[in-house]
Write a protein that holds these residues in place. Structure first.
Motif, PDB file in Angstrom:
ATOM      1  N   LEU A 160       0.832  -1.200   0.000  1.00  0.00           N
ATOM      2  CA  LEU A 160       0.000   0.000   0.000  1.00  0.00           C
ATOM      3  C   LEU A 160       0.873   1.259   0.000  1.00  0.00           C
ATOM      4  N   ILE A 161       1.964   1.229   0.763  1.00  0.00           N
ATOM      5  CA  ILE A 161       2.878   2.371   0.775  1.00  0.00           C
ATOM      6  C   ILE A 161       3.460   2.600  -0.607  1.00  0.00           C
ATOM      7  N   ARG A 162       3.901   1.521  -1.243  1.00  0.00           N
ATOM      8  CA  ARG A 162       4.555   1.631  -2.541  1.00  0.00           C
ATOM      9  C   ARG A 162       3.578   1.966  -3.662  1.00  0.00           C
ATOM     10  N   SER A 163       2.290   1.755  -3.421  1.00  0.00           N
ATOM     11  CA  SER A 163       1.297   2.089  -4.441  1.00  0.00           C
ATOM     12  C   SER A 163       1.020   3.587  -4.500  1.00  0.00           C
ATOM     13  N   ASP A 164       1.323   4.311  -3.408  1.00  0.00           N
ATOM     14  CA  ASP A 164       1.073   5.758  -3.372  1.00  0.00           C
ATOM     15  C   ASP A 164       2.075   6.438  -2.448  1.00  0.00           C
ATOM     16  N   PRO A 165       3.360   6.435  -2.806  1.00  0.00           N
ATOM     17  CA  PRO A 165       4.365   7.046  -1.922  1.00  0.00           C
ATOM     18  C   PRO A 165       4.092   8.508  -1.591  1.00  0.00           C
ATOM     19  N   PRO A 166       3.678   9.360  -2.555  1.00  0.00           N
ATOM     20  CA  PRO A 166       3.427  10.761  -2.191  1.00  0.00           C
ATOM     21  C   PRO A 166       2.291  10.914  -1.174  1.00  0.00           C
ATOM     22  N   GLY A 167       1.212  10.160  -1.381  1.00  0.00           N
ATOM     23  CA  GLY A 167       0.075  10.274  -0.472  1.00  0.00           C
ATOM     24  C   GLY A 167       0.401   9.777   0.919  1.00  0.00           C
ATOM     25  N   VAL A 168       1.101   8.648   1.000  1.00  0.00           N
ATOM     26  CA  VAL A 168       1.455   8.101   2.307  1.00  0.00           C
ATOM     27  C   VAL A 168       2.494   8.985   2.991  1.00  0.00           C
ATOM     28  N   ALA A 169       3.429   9.511   2.209  1.00  0.00           N
ATOM     29  CA  ALA A 169       4.438  10.413   2.784  1.00  0.00           C
ATOM     30  C   ALA A 169       3.777  11.646   3.385  1.00  0.00           C
ATOM     31  N   LEU A 170       2.735  12.147   2.729  1.00  0.00           N
ATOM     32  CA  LEU A 170       2.013  13.301   3.260  1.00  0.00           C
ATOM     33  C   LEU A 170       1.390  12.973   4.606  1.00  0.00           C
TER      34      LEU A 170
END
Length: 210
Positions: free
Chosen positions: A92-102
């Motif tokens: 899940l993290i790797r599917s949306d790095p920008p969103g999870v990083a936010l």
């Protein structure tokens, strides 16, 4: 996402019986527990430095389907269950790095706990840093202290949950009800995952995680 063919994965014959629905659910769960324990112990006991990296890359190569056949139905506070959820969290993290990083960065800013430090992401946390963290947490199951890996996953989830809740408040103030609801739900799921990872860390330290 690549379109190249996936290499076949070798599974024990019992796994194919599970796939065909040929085993009693209790036997299926026993195989899930045995295979998870064997996998972790095999990798940790190996002197092959590339084996850990291959295991970390396994879900990228084959997806989560192979693991799901045996591990996804196990309880969240069991070894196969926590390995499955840890692999799923990384995916899940790797599917949306920008969103999870936010989410993680916002959580780091609003939390007054040591969770961001325990999780181990570099600050400020952007997409590259969150991808590195995802790999490092999963790698920790196979090297170092297994309980620490689960504690880092729990800390990550608590931090991201706090970020999601704070962003939900922003969306609510802006009258973006859909976004606020989505973020609130995500915060609740992350908080629940944090509790499960933390419980597994305690069980592992007590020698009772099976």
């Amino acid at each position: 996402m690549t379109d190249r063919p996936r290499r076949p994965v070798r599974l024990p014959s019992a796994a194919f019986e599970v796939n065909e629905g040929g085993l009693d659910p209790a036997v299926t769960l026993r195989i899930a527990h045995d295979s998870a324990r064997a996998l972790v112990h095999r990798v940790r006991a190996s002197d092959d430095p590339d084996l850990v990296e291959r295991m970390v890359a396994f879900t990228d190569e084959h997806g989560l389907d192979t693991l799901a056949e045996l591990w996804s139905r196990a309880g969240a506070r069991t070894l196969p269950g926590v390995l499955w959820r840890l692999s799923l969290l990384r995916a899940l993290i790797r599917s949306d790095p920008p969103g999870v990083a936010l989410l993680f960065q916002r959580g780091s800013e609003v939390l007054a706990t040591a969770d961001p430090v325990i999780a181990g992401a570099e600050a400020p946390t952007g997409p590259d840093e969150i991808r590195v963290l995802a790999d490092a947490v999963l790698r920790g199951v196979y090297v170092g202290d297994v309980a620490v890996a689960f504690e880092r996953a729990a800390a990550f989830c608590r931090t991201a949950a706090a970020g999601a809740a704070d962003l939900a408040d922003d969306a609510d103030a802006a009258a973006d009800d859909t976004r606020a609801t989505e973020l609130t739900s995500r915060a609740a799921r992350l908080a629940a995952s944090a509790r499960d990872f933390a419980a597994c860390a305690r069980l592992e330290r007590a020698g009772s995680l099976d």
